[in-house]
Motif scaffolding. Structure first.
Motif: not given
Length: 320
Positions: A6-9, A17-25, A54-59, A64-66
């Motif tokens: 979770l910390i690494k995520m 800026p964002s990452m898809t579920a596939a990229e994070l996986a 959507g197709r271009a979606g992600g997390y 600007g949370y840090r």
């Protein structure tokens, strides 16, 4: 395991800026279903993870949370401050940047870990140059370091023997080996290694090169350095070793060559091993094997055996 994931995520989402579920996986080596559950768990814990549909979606992280580096334990925090060589960073002109980075990381650590930099510095010091030599910083190292960082093409002049050659290079990386700096660069369609202290001129180009994402600097260096070391060993020497000599051989000569020679050697009833050793030349073999004293006997070539016989007579005369 899950807490570390979770910390690494969170840190991954902070860095992009964002990452898809596939990229994070892929990064976290879990399934996309697990990523969905982890994102929900982070949201419930107060971390503002937002899912774009959507197709271009992600997390992504909202607003600007840090996060502070509260996930580091003491061993990780101390190891972090051992990740570079101060002298090498200074030689490349990066000492100020590295100092600023360490200060920022220190400020982000929780109070109980604020002493990690001092703790690591008082326990470990990394000194890259070999013994009996004064390290010298090549004049053009910082220029090449700038080119490496910026993926910038360079026009360079390089000493090769008694002459100078000109090259257009795409410098991919720098390596510090036993106090000597090398640059690994693409020249035309092939990758090569150059000693930095042999460059006589380096001019940065206004043009950048497209880095080959498949290039692996540590793997490239390991392969080329092994090839180079092997290419130097062109002379065969047949030797007979005592048990003590066999144990000492890897410390007196090229380790890989010694281990190969011992593995293919033959033993006798007195516990001695006869082996064929690859060396650079007879002069080098004489210097290296002489250190083993009476624990080694040179059988061939005859010229080298004669040198050892002469050295033995001289030693006997000297100590008679």
């Amino acid at each position: 395991m899950r807490a570390a994931r979770l910390i690494k995520m969170v840190l991954l989402l902070q860095s992009r800026p964002s990452m898809t579920a596939a990229e994070l996986a892929t990064e976290l080596e879990v399934s996309e279903r697990t990523i969905t559950r982890d994102a929900l768990a982070l949201s419930e814990a107060g971390v503002p993870v937002y899912a774009d549909r959507g197709r271009a979606g992600g997390y992504r992280l909202v607003g600007g949370y840090r996060t502070r580096l509260t996930g580091l334990h003491r061993g990780e925090a101390e190891a972090l401050f051992l990740s570079g060589l101060p002298g090498a960073l200074r030689d490349m002109g990066l000492a100020d940047a590295a100092s600023a980075a360490r200060l920022k990381v220190s400020a982000a650590l929780v109070p109980s870990l604020r002493d990690a930099p001092e703790s690591a510095a008082q326990r470990f010091h990394l000194d890259a140059p070999g013994w009996y030599q004064e390290p010298e910083t090549p004049q053009l190292l910082s220029t090449l370091a700038d080119a490496v960082w910026d993926d910038r093409l360079v026009s360079a002049r390089y000493r090769r023997g008694e002459r100078e050659v000109e090259r257009e290079l795409a410098p991919y990386g720098l390596v510090l080996k036993a106090g000597v700096w090398y640059v690994c660069a693409r020249a035309g369609e092939s990758f090569r290694t150059y000693r930095v202290d042999r460059f006589t001129a380096v001019e940065l180009s206004g043009e950048r090169f497209v880095r080959d994402e498949g290039f692996d600097l540590p793997a490239f260096w390991a392969e080329r350095s092994a090839e180079f070391a092997r290419s130097l060993l062109r002379t065969e020497v047949v030797i007979r070793l005592s048990a003590a000599g066999a144990r000492a051989l890897p410390y007196a000569t090229d380790r890989a060559a010694a281990e190969e020679a011992l593995a293919s050697g033959t033993g006798d009833e007195r516990g001695r091993v006869t082996a064929t050793l690859l060396v650079e030349n007879e002069e080098v073999a004489f210097t290296q094997l002489l250190a083993l004293g009476p624990e080694v006997e040179v059988l061939a070539p005859d010229t080298l055996r004669a040198r050892f016989a002469e050295a033995a007579r001289g030693m006997a005369e000297l100590y008679r």
